[in-house]
Design a protein around this motif. Structure first.
Motif, PDB file in Angstrom:
ATOM      1  N   MET A 162      41.598 -83.927 -36.212  1.00 36.65           N
ATOM      2  CA  MET A 162      42.560 -83.623 -35.154  1.00 36.65           C
ATOM      3  C   MET A 162      41.873 -82.630 -34.267  1.00 36.65           C
ATOM      4  N   MET A 163      41.042 -81.796 -34.697  1.00 38.70           N
ATOM      5  CA  MET A 163      40.351 -80.766 -33.835  1.00 38.70           C
ATOM      6  C   MET A 163      39.185 -81.275 -32.778  1.00 38.70           C
ATOM      7  N   ARG A 164      38.915 -82.623 -33.574  1.00 41.89           N
ATOM      8  CA  ARG A 164      37.850 -83.146 -32.494  1.00 41.89           C
ATOM      9  C   ARG A 164      38.615 -83.560 -31.206  1.00 41.89           C
ATOM     10  N   SER A 165      39.864 -84.228 -31.468  1.00 42.38           N
ATOM     11  CA  SER A 165      40.570 -84.635 -30.299  1.00 42.38           C
ATOM     12  C   SER A 165      40.925 -83.648 -29.446  1.00 42.38           C
ATOM     13  N   PHE A 166      41.059 -82.297 -29.901  1.00 47.23           N
ATOM     14  CA  PHE A 166      41.534 -81.302 -28.845  1.00 47.23           C
ATOM     15  C   PHE A 166      40.307 -80.966 -28.032  1.00 47.23           C
ATOM     16  N   PHE A 167      38.922 -80.888 -28.638  1.00 50.52           N
ATOM     17  CA  PHE A 167      37.749 -80.527 -28.020  1.00 50.52           C
ATOM     18  C   PHE A 167      37.540 -81.569 -26.982  1.00 50.52           C
ATOM     19  N   GLN A 168      37.825 -82.798 -27.512  1.00 52.14           N
ATOM     20  CA  GLN A 168      37.361 -83.841 -26.340  1.00 52.14           C
ATOM     21  C   GLN A 168      38.143 -83.681 -25.016  1.00 52.14           C
ATOM     22  N   GLU A 169      39.317 -82.991 -25.163  1.00 53.90           N
ATOM     23  CA  GLU A 169      40.384 -82.778 -23.860  1.00 53.90           C
ATOM     24  C   GLU A 169      39.650 -81.672 -23.045  1.00 53.90           C
ATOM     25  N   VAL A 170      38.763 -80.782 -23.491  1.00 51.47           N
ATOM     26  CA  VAL A 170      38.425 -79.755 -22.774  1.00 51.47           C
ATOM     27  C   VAL A 170      37.615 -80.117 -21.610  1.00 51.47           C
ATOM     28  N   PRO A 171      38.053 -79.693 -20.264  1.00 51.04           N
ATOM     29  CA  PRO A 171      37.191 -80.501 -19.350  1.00 51.04           C
ATOM     30  C   PRO A 171      35.847 -80.046 -19.190  1.00 51.04           C
ATOM     31  N   GLY A 172      35.022 -80.706 -19.167  1.00 54.05           N
ATOM     32  CA  GLY A 172      33.478 -80.434 -19.101  1.00 54.05           C
ATOM     33  C   GLY A 172      33.131 -79.810 -17.750  1.00 54.05           C
ATOM     34  N   ALA A 173      33.932 -79.830 -16.771  1.00 57.32           N
ATOM     35  CA  ALA A 173      33.424 -78.950 -15.505  1.00 57.32           C
ATOM     36  C   ALA A 173      33.672 -77.597 -15.754  1.00 57.32           C
ATOM     37  N   GLY A 263      58.127 -77.246 -39.328  1.00 57.78           N
ATOM     38  CA  GLY A 263      58.027 -78.224 -38.703  1.00 57.78           C
ATOM     39  C   GLY A 263      58.991 -78.507 -37.638  1.00 57.78           C
ATOM     40  N   TRP A 264      60.094 -77.874 -37.679  1.00 56.76           N
ATOM     41  CA  TRP A 264      61.080 -77.891 -36.492  1.00 56.76           C
ATOM     42  C   TRP A 264      60.295 -77.165 -35.225  1.00 56.76           C
ATOM     43  N   ILE A 265      59.911 -75.881 -35.457  1.00 58.23           N
ATOM     44  CA  ILE A 265      59.136 -75.349 -34.424  1.00 58.23           C
ATOM     45  C   ILE A 265      58.198 -76.150 -33.796  1.00 58.23           C
ATOM     46  N   ALA A 266      57.298 -76.712 -34.656  1.00 60.97           N
ATOM     47  CA  ALA A 266      56.159 -77.357 -34.087  1.00 60.97           C
ATOM     48  C   ALA A 266      56.291 -78.839 -34.072  1.00 60.97           C
ATOM     49  N   GLN A 267      57.320 -79.426 -33.771  1.00 58.15           N
ATOM     50  CA  GLN A 267      57.629 -80.886 -33.873  1.00 58.15           C
ATOM     51  C   GLN A 267      56.747 -81.735 -32.968  1.00 58.15           C
ATOM     52  N   LYS A 268      56.620 -81.166 -31.707  1.00 54.88           N
ATOM     53  CA  LYS A 268      55.685 -81.540 -30.568  1.00 54.88           C
ATOM     54  C   LYS A 268      54.378 -82.098 -31.301  1.00 54.88           C
ATOM     55  N   LEU A 274      49.748 -85.632 -37.636  1.00 52.60           N
ATOM     56  CA  LEU A 274      50.180 -86.975 -38.862  1.00 52.60           C
ATOM     57  C   LEU A 274      48.969 -87.977 -38.476  1.00 52.60           C
ATOM     58  N   SER A 275      48.670 -88.375 -37.077  1.00 49.71           N
ATOM     59  CA  SER A 275      47.749 -89.113 -36.884  1.00 49.71           C
ATOM     60  C   SER A 275      46.492 -88.972 -36.709  1.00 49.71           C
ATOM     61  N   MET A 276      46.198 -87.552 -36.939  1.00 51.45           N
ATOM     62  CA  MET A 276      44.782 -86.971 -37.134  1.00 51.45           C
ATOM     63  C   MET A 276      44.313 -87.160 -35.699  1.00 51.45           C
ATOM     64  N   GLY A 277      45.162 -86.929 -34.704  1.00 48.60           N
ATOM     65  CA  GLY A 277      44.591 -86.776 -33.201  1.00 48.60           C
ATOM     66  C   GLY A 277      44.626 -88.040 -32.497  1.00 48.60           C
ATOM     67  N   ALA A 278      44.775 -89.226 -33.366  1.00 50.94           N
ATOM     68  CA  ALA A 278      44.693 -90.396 -32.501  1.00 50.94           C
ATOM     69  C   ALA A 278      45.853 -90.813 -31.536  1.00 50.94           C
ATOM     70  N   VAL A 279      47.018 -90.063 -31.964  1.00 51.47           N
ATOM     71  CA  VAL A 279      48.205 -90.342 -30.925  1.00 51.47           C
ATOM     72  C   VAL A 279      48.739 -88.958 -30.501  1.00 51.47           C
ATOM     73  N   LYS A 280      48.752 -89.139 -29.216  1.00 51.39           N
ATOM     74  CA  LYS A 280      49.191 -87.848 -28.436  1.00 51.39           C
ATOM     75  C   LYS A 280      50.624 -87.615 -28.335  1.00 51.39           C
TER      76      LYS A 280
ATOM     77  N   LEU B 190      58.049 -91.389 -35.844  1.00 50.55           N
ATOM     78  CA  LEU B 190      57.293 -90.401 -34.646  1.00 50.55           C
ATOM     79  C   LEU B 190      56.124 -91.023 -33.965  1.00 50.55           C
ATOM     80  N   LEU B 191      55.438 -91.924 -34.995  1.00 50.31           N
ATOM     81  CA  LEU B 191      54.349 -92.724 -34.521  1.00 50.31           C
ATOM     82  C   LEU B 191      54.539 -93.813 -33.374  1.00 50.31           C
ATOM     83  N   ILE B 192      55.776 -94.329 -33.721  1.00 52.81           N
ATOM     84  CA  ILE B 192      56.174 -95.492 -32.900  1.00 52.81           C
ATOM     85  C   ILE B 192      56.803 -94.981 -31.471  1.00 52.81           C
ATOM     86  N   LEU B 193      57.659 -93.888 -31.723  1.00 47.14           N
ATOM     87  CA  LEU B 193      58.179 -93.177 -30.711  1.00 47.14           C
ATOM     88  C   LEU B 193      57.017 -92.745 -29.674  1.00 47.14           C
TER      89      LEU B 193
END
Lengths: 280, 312
Positions: A162-173, A263-268, A274-280, B190-193
């Motif tokens: 998960m953290m890797r997917s966040f690091f990859q989004e840091v703009p290199g510039a 979970g309610w607070i952080a549902q975004k 849950l997808s370990m960073g694969a799905v944004k 959630l994944l499909i959405l």
């Protein structure tokens, strides 16, 4: 012509409102067991055993008081301690690792990533025997720290991915600009990168909290009176469930509440975790 | 060692520069090491011990009974009818739960992927089952929901002529699967959405301009796009559901008899009720090998679909 399109429009609107109604019914239906758990927790035992089930009654806090009288306190404390400390450890271990795997890819980055994920596929039941023997040998049975170590290992792969997917989004510039301005590496990390990945850190921590708080298999097999966590407390209701539905519901509500609210607070962020960073 | 590698570099650079990549390498690997070492010690080391214990006849309640028995534990595992039953139950629970949860998840995600009033609220309601502590959820399903006399399910079904069915006792596997589906549908949804919302609006619009019906658009654009999300959901869901322990422990204790015993629960019984370390360890090794085989197939399938893209 206009009447036709109006009719189509009306037909669409009708279809839309039917779909909306269906969606609401599905949502409420799926949520109902949770609602019923909370409602039953505020009943007297006599109101919990009725046919038809009673929706309106005089609410009481008796059951929650009884749950605390039965000594849920230490269980809550153990759960909180194991959850918080293991989450901190996971973040401390996973963040540098994810950084190494993203910003400056080492050779065999793929292999390391797949090693981490493969540990998640190892059925926990397969290692419970040696873990039990090891804990017994080291006099670590019924010790919260045993759970902390295991929960850290359990959540580490998820956090690294998960953290890797966040690091990859840091703009290199941005990083380059900071370095051109003469910022040292630690300073770049602390003042430039950390603020960018802070939301990612929070999301990662949240996922770790959810899995640690709810964990049962290790807790029930490796702890007893001293280090047992909230899920183990609920086991006590299996034998006596016949007479104590309201009390059981109060305990279940209490046990589930922290994670539900988080979970309610952080549902975004939930789906990403849950997808370990694969799905944004 | 340097002597053998040096000729490989055509124009040997000055010594200082040979060193710095190595230091650089450690600077890169350094931050990774604590996590890697920790993961290896806590997850791989115990498995080596599992392998070792699986060759021992060792019962914790009989001290001094420990001895090396070659592969006898494995022979016992494969001739054990409870093991076969537990393996079948594990497959039924995993496949049943993942498939049903995925189907419901797709339907719910499609329902939620439209603008309507209260969408955020419904979404919140729908994800809540996943957040309920599994032990608590299983306990509640067993009692307030599936109880033959006072349970909600029988109350709701009564107008349809369903009597006082003792769900957990009569349909233990079905009850466990229903409870698991309830908890895992939000995960799939959630994944499909997320998949639905990552579709490019332009492509969908273009399809509409070209005169495709909604149904055509759905089948030829949305479904192929969702495929990767469906596979991810199935794989991740299966990894977790295969390990189901909480629901079985709380709802059925594997019973009646062994009707709902799955592999994690059976292993627990052998280890912690039978104290049979050797037998439980052999069981664990067999489970791991089985998981690796299935996971390899699943991963290969997924990689194949990744390499098959883009669709013609």
């Amino acid at each position: 012509m206009s009447t036709v399109s109006a009719a189509v429009g009306r037909g669409n609107r009708g279809r839309r409102s039917v779909l909306t109604a269906v969606t609401w019914i599905v949502g409420i239906g799926f949520f109902f067991p949770v609602l019923w758990m909370a409602i039953t927790g505020f009943k007297q035992e006599a109101d919990a055993y009725t046919d038809p089930p009673r929706l309106f009654f005089k609410p009481t806090l008796t059951q929650f008081a009884t749950v605390f009288d039965r000594g849920v306190g230490p269980y809550l404390a153990n759960s909180a301690f194991a959850t918080v400390v293991s989450t901190l450890l996971v973040v401390l271990l996973a963040t540098p690792a994810a950084y190494a795997l993203s910003m400056r890819p080492v050779k065999k980055t793929q292999d390391v990533l797949f090693f981490f994920i493969s540990t998640k596929m190892l059925p926990v039941a397969a290692v419970i025997v040696p873990l039990y023997v090891a804990a017994k040998t080291l006099s670590m049975l019924d010790n919260v720290w045993t759970l902390i170590v295991l929960y850290t290992a359990m959540n580490l792969p998820i956090a690294v991915w998960m953290m890797r997917s966040f690091f990859q989004e840091v703009p290199g510039a941005i990083v380059e600009a900071a370095q051109v301005d003469g910022a040292s590496l630690p300073r770049t990390l602390w003042q430039v990168i950390l603020p960018i990945i802070a939301p990612g850190l929070a999301a990662t921590a949240l996922i770790c909290v959810i899995f640690s708080w709810n964990e049962f298999f290790f807790a029930v097999n490796l702890t007893a009176a001293r280090a047992a966590t909230v899920p183990v407390f609920l086991v006590g209701f299996i034998t006596s469930e016949g007479q104590y539905w309201a009390q059981l519901s109060a305990a279940a509500t209490l046990a589930s509440l922290p994670v539900i609210v988080a979970g309610w607070i952080a549902q975004k962020q939930l789906v990403r975790g849950l997808s370990m960073g694969a799905v944004k | 060692m340097t002597a053998t590698t040096a000729p490989a570099h055509a124009a040997a650079p000055p010594r200082r520069e040979v060193r710095s990549p190595r230091r650089e390498g450690w600077a890169r690997r350094g931050p990774l090491m604590p996590a890697l070492v920790f993961a290896i010690i806590v997850t791989q080391l115990p498995f080596l011990f599992t392998l070792y214990y699986s060759t021992q006849s060792w019962n914790l309640v009989r001290p001094g009974s420990r001895r090396f028995v070659w592969l006898r534990n494995y022979a016992n595992v494969f001739t054990d009818s409870v093991f076969r039953q537990a393996a079948i139950n594990t497959i039924v629970i995993t496949v049943g739960c993942v498939l049903i949860a995925m189907l419901l998840g797709i339907v719910f995600a499609l329902l939620l992927d439209r603008p309507f009033r209260g969408r955020g609220v419904v979404r919140t309601l729908l994800i809540t089952p996943f957040l309920v502590m599994p032990v608590a959820a299983a306990l509640l399903w067993k009692t307030t929901i599936l109880d033959p006399v006072f349970g909600i399910v029988n109350f709701v079904l009564r107008p349809f002529g369903v009597g006082q069915v003792a769900w957990v006792a009569e349909h233990p596997l079905g009850s466990v699967i229903a409870q698991l589906v309830w908890q895992w549908t939000p995960f799939m949804m959630l994944l499909i959405l997320a998949g639905l919302q990552s579709q490019s609006g332009e492509v969908l619009e273009a399809a509409q301009v070209d005169g495709a019906t909604r149904w055509q658009t759905f089948w030829s654009i949305t479904v192929p796009h969702l495929r990767r999300y469906i596979e991810l959901g199935v794989l991740l869901g299966a990894i977790y559901v295969v390990n189901t322990f909480d629901a079985i422990y709380m709802m059925t204790q594997g019973g009646p008899g062994t009707a709902s015993t799955n592999l994690p629960f059976y292993l627990y019984q052998r280890a912690f009720l039978g104290f049979d370390v050797g037998q439980a360890a052999a069981l664990g090794v067999v489970v791991v090998v089985g998981t690796i085989i299935v996971a390899t197939f699943a991963l290969r399938l997924i990689f194949r679909t990744f390499t098959m893209e883009p669709n013609p």
